[in-house]
Write an enzyme that holds these catalytic residues in place. Structure first.
Site, PDB file in Angstrom:
ATOM      1  N   ALA A   1      42.260  63.382  62.237  1.00 23.78           N
ATOM      2  CA  ALA A   1      41.429  61.810  62.284  1.00 23.78           C
ATOM      3  C   ALA A   1      40.168  62.201  62.474  1.00 23.78           C
ATOM      4  CB  ALA A   1      42.343  60.800  63.213  1.00 23.78           C
TER       5      ALA A   1
ATOM      6  N   LYS B   1      56.328  75.808  58.621  1.00 19.58           N
ATOM      7  CA  LYS B   1      55.486  75.104  58.397  1.00 19.58           C
ATOM      8  C   LYS B   1      53.890  75.742  58.641  1.00 19.58           C
ATOM      9  CE  LYS B   1      55.788  70.770  59.868  1.00 19.58           C
ATOM     10  NZ  LYS B   1      55.800  69.649  60.701  1.00 19.58           N
TER      11      LYS B   1
ATOM     12  N   GLN C   1      46.954  68.014  66.707  1.00 21.53           N
ATOM     13  CA  GLN C   1      48.574  68.216  66.664  1.00 21.53           C
ATOM     14  C   GLN C   1      48.792  68.778  65.264  1.00 21.53           C
ATOM     15  OE1 GLN C   1      50.666  65.277  68.687  1.00 21.53           O
ATOM     16  NE2 GLN C   1      49.176  64.777  69.803  1.00 21.53           N
TER      17      GLN C   1
ATOM     18  N   TYR D   1      68.358  59.944  35.060  1.00 25.88           N
ATOM     19  CA  TYR D   1      67.795  58.828  34.442  1.00 25.88           C
ATOM     20  C   TYR D   1      68.918  58.978  33.284  1.00 25.88           C
ATOM     21  CZ  TYR D   1      63.940  59.147  37.057  1.00 25.88           C
ATOM     22  OH  TYR D   1      62.987  59.157  38.300  1.00 25.88           O
TER      23      TYR D   1
ATOM     24  N   CYS E   1      53.951  67.034  52.868  1.00 27.22           N
ATOM     25  CA  CYS E   1      54.284  66.214  54.066  1.00 27.22           C
ATOM     26  C   CYS E   1      55.364  65.066  53.398  1.00 27.22           C
ATOM     27  CB  CYS E   1      53.223  65.760  54.837  1.00 27.22           C
ATOM     28  SG  CYS E   1      51.964  64.415  53.842  1.00 27.22           S
TER      29      CYS E   1
ATOM     30  N   GLN F   1      55.017  59.741  29.312  1.00 26.22           N
ATOM     31  CA  GLN F   1      56.461  60.422  29.719  1.00 26.22           C
ATOM     32  C   GLN F   1      57.406  59.189  29.445  1.00 26.22           C
ATOM     33  OE1 GLN F   1      58.245  60.771  33.720  1.00 26.22           O
ATOM     34  NE2 GLN F   1      58.223  62.804  33.119  1.00 26.22           N
TER      35      GLN F   1
END
Length: 643
Positions: free
Chosen positions: A392, A429, A419, A167, A342, A100
């Protein structure tokens, strides 16, 4: 499977084996002078080997004085050799290589040493900037042509001209950005002049059979006087006449809230920009790429089957899982590790210059370490007990299994995902919840033993004597010690998100961080009048920039009130007593929801038992310190890599 997605496509002299495009995402993996690094080569080679049809190398600067450090550059002949190594690696891995071509205008602020070239006189980042002169414009046009010739020499199969996202070419094209009064400003024809000159310079410098793509915004968001989709369609038609073959249809700019559409977070609907791409394709009759939160093979196949685009950008999908294409093509969709939007690693990590040298991914800690972090089989397989089945702990188990160890997950509850599932209960979500559920199933299917309703105890460690123990017990909501917090009208935000309690009437949420704001969203969606009380001078400090834009817009649309600099003094029957810079007041409500953060659960007893049993002991994730999910998952990966 997915016959349309994995069918070939011919563009000029180039045949792509499938319709999946890895877009030109900024990585900051290049060297100080924009040179190609082994890290960048390994990153691209992994996605090509993973089955991607076309890799587009990111935002390659065409002009040396305005080329920021650690962004790819193709602005000098000395860089060609490095690019040749990159294209060779992509080709050897079974893919095709594009690059690009880019002049970043104000985006070069990432490097204070790089020039900022702007369309008009303006102030930005504390600097007074003068408009680019006509002589300098011609210099940049020439730079595009010379860069294109270098790309052809370096072995790229096609090029992309970046004419979006604020840009320099987009800044000239957009009436919301371009306020010049010379031949490069004013009318649509004049505003089109510079990008068309760049296109012609590129086209004239490359072989006839080499395709030229163009990244373009579908329209300008939140920009008064900005480009309409009708203007974009007209410009694309003209660009096609001047040598552009494929339209890569994006959205967003970096000076308004429209930046949320450049790297759209989970709050933005999946495929939000597809209909724009379909209209542009229909009215220009040009080959078109659909862009914007396309993260499953099913979604991509449907877009192509419905004839809305010719190809699809699947960028973050391949950051999360470099084997995405191979898995989808082989029908192994249950094994795909999906992006959840996220933005913690790909965007927040990109912008975090102090703490992260290059991008990463919450779902793929190995991103950017493809070569040096290759997983190897352990010399001696170990039985590893993992306390906690959150993300985790699951990541640790996944990596342990790949290395030949025998992980056993001890989960106090009846589900895996921790969680992440709680967070996925917030409106909009569901993807996060499903990702956690899917990940748990993947780990179980891969061979991990899981003991539900069984917290890991010192007694189990003493009796069963594992070789290693990983404490991934997470964190628990902090109990706010405030007069009145024991009242029946008070509950925790996690309980609200998990639908364990339903507050009555109007609600005050104490705490304006991520959890508090998402609880406020859930309550407002359920019809409760909601006010958020935050002691700091701004809410949402623990959200990344783009998620914060999206969340605040949504809460505003739901009429959620946010009171900042509010120190809560007491909860009374009629509401919450707060102190603000204006003085003391009572914010009236019927119920109070607490969201004041979390604290690590104690794992010291597990540590003591492990030491007595001669087992190695590790603490990861929120059990170590309550932080963002990206840190917890990274620690799970790193610990399992070293066991």
């Amino acid at each position: 499977m997915y016959d349309r997605l994995f069918s070939p496509i011919q563009i000029r002299g180039l045949e792509l084996k499938n319709r999946v495009v890895l877009p030109a995402m900024g990585t900051r993996m290049a060297g100080e002078k924009g040179e190609i690094t082994p890290r960048l080569v390994a990153y691209h080679a992994a996605r090509a080997a993973g089955g991607c049809g076309l890799n587009i190398v990111e935002v390659a600067a065409v002009h040396t004085p305005s080329a920021p450090a650690h962004f790819v550059s193709i602005s000098d002949d000395s860089l060609i050799g490095g690019h040749k190594k990159l294209t060779d690696a992509i080709h050897q891995s079974g893919g095709k290589a594009a690059i690009q071509l880019w002049q970043g205008s104000i985006a070069t602020t990432f490097d204070p040493r790089a020039e900022m070239l702007v369309v008009n006189d303006m102030e930005f980042a504390g600097k007074k900037l003068k408009a680019i002169t006509t002589d300098r414009i011609q210099e940049i046009v020439e730079c595009y042509g010379k860069a294109a010739a270098r790309c052809a020499e370096a072995g790229y199969d096609c090029l992309e001209f970046h004419c979006a996202h604020n840009y320099l070419p987009h800044s000239f094209l957009s009436g919301g950005l371009n306020h010049r009064t010379d031949e490069y400003g004013g009318s649509f024809e004049n505003r089109s002049r510079f990008p068309l000159e760049c296109i012609r310079a590129i086209r004239n410098a490359i072989p006839e059979e080499m395709p030229l793509f163009m990244r373009i915004d579908a329209h300008d968001d939140y920009l008064p006087g900005g480009l309409t989709i009708e203007e974009i369609i007209e410009f694309c038609r003209i660009a096609g006449e001047n040598g552009v073959d494929v339209l890569d249809v994006s959205r967003g700019n970096i000076i308004t809230a429209g930046s949320v559409y450049e790297v759209p977070p989970i709050d933005i609907p999946r495929g939000f920009n597809v209909e724009n791409a379909a209209r542009i394709r229909r009215e220009t009759k040009m080959a078109t790429i659909a862009v914007g939160r396309i993260n499953t093979a099913e979604q991509a196949e449907a877009i192509l089957e419905e004839d809305k685009a010719d190809m699809v950008v699947m960028g973050r999908a391949q950051l999360a899982d470099p084997e995405f294409c191979n898995k989808a093509r082989e029908g192994r969709t249950e094994d795909i590790i999906h992006c959840v939007g996220c933005n913690q690693g790909c965007y927040d990590g990109f912008c975090d210059l102090r703490n992260r040298p290059f991008i990463t991914c919450l779902r793929n800690p190995c991103l950017g370490h493809e070569e040096e972090w290759k997983l190897t089989k352990a010399e001696t397989p170990k039985r590893v007990y993992i306390a906690g089945g959150g993300m985790a702990g699951l990541e640790a188990a996944r990596v342990l299994l790949m290395r030949g160890h025998h992980p056993v997950i001890f989960e106090a509850g009846d589900r895996l995902g921790g969680q992440f599932i709680t967070a996925g209960q917030a409106p909009g979500k569901e993807e996060m919840k499903q990702a956690a559920i899917s990940f748990g199933r993947l780990v179980e299917r891969s061979g991990a033993e899981v003991r539900f309703h069984t917290p890991l105890t010192p007694e189990i460690i003493t009796e069963e004597k594992p070789d290693a123990v990983i404490a991934a017990v997470g964190s628990a909501p902090i109990e706010l010690k405030l007069p009145g917090s024991e009242k029946k009208m008070v509950c925790q935000a996690h309980a609200v998100l998990e639908h364990e309690v339903e507050p009555e009437g109007s609600v005050c949420v104490i705490g304006g961080g991520l959890v508090g704001l998402e609880a406020a969203d859930a309550l407002a969606a359920a019809g409760h009048p909601v006010k958020v009380l935050e002691m700091k001078d701004t809410a949402g400090e623990d959200l990344g920039m783009l998620r914060k834009i999206a969340v605040m817009q949504k809460l505003g649309g739901e009429s959620v009130g946010i009171i900042t600099s509010a120190r809560c003094l007491e909860i009374i029957e009629t509401g919450v007593v707060v102190e603000t810079p204006e003085g003391k007041e009572t914010v009236a409500c019927d119920s109070v929801v607490l969201a004041v953060g979390s604290a690590s659960r104690d794992s010291s007893a597990l540590k003591e038992a492990s030491e007595k049993a001669g087992a190695d002991f590790f603490v990861i994730g929120d059990a170590k310190r309550a932080r963002r999910a990206i840190d917890a998952i990274a620690e799970g990966f790193e610990t399992a890599r070293q066991v």
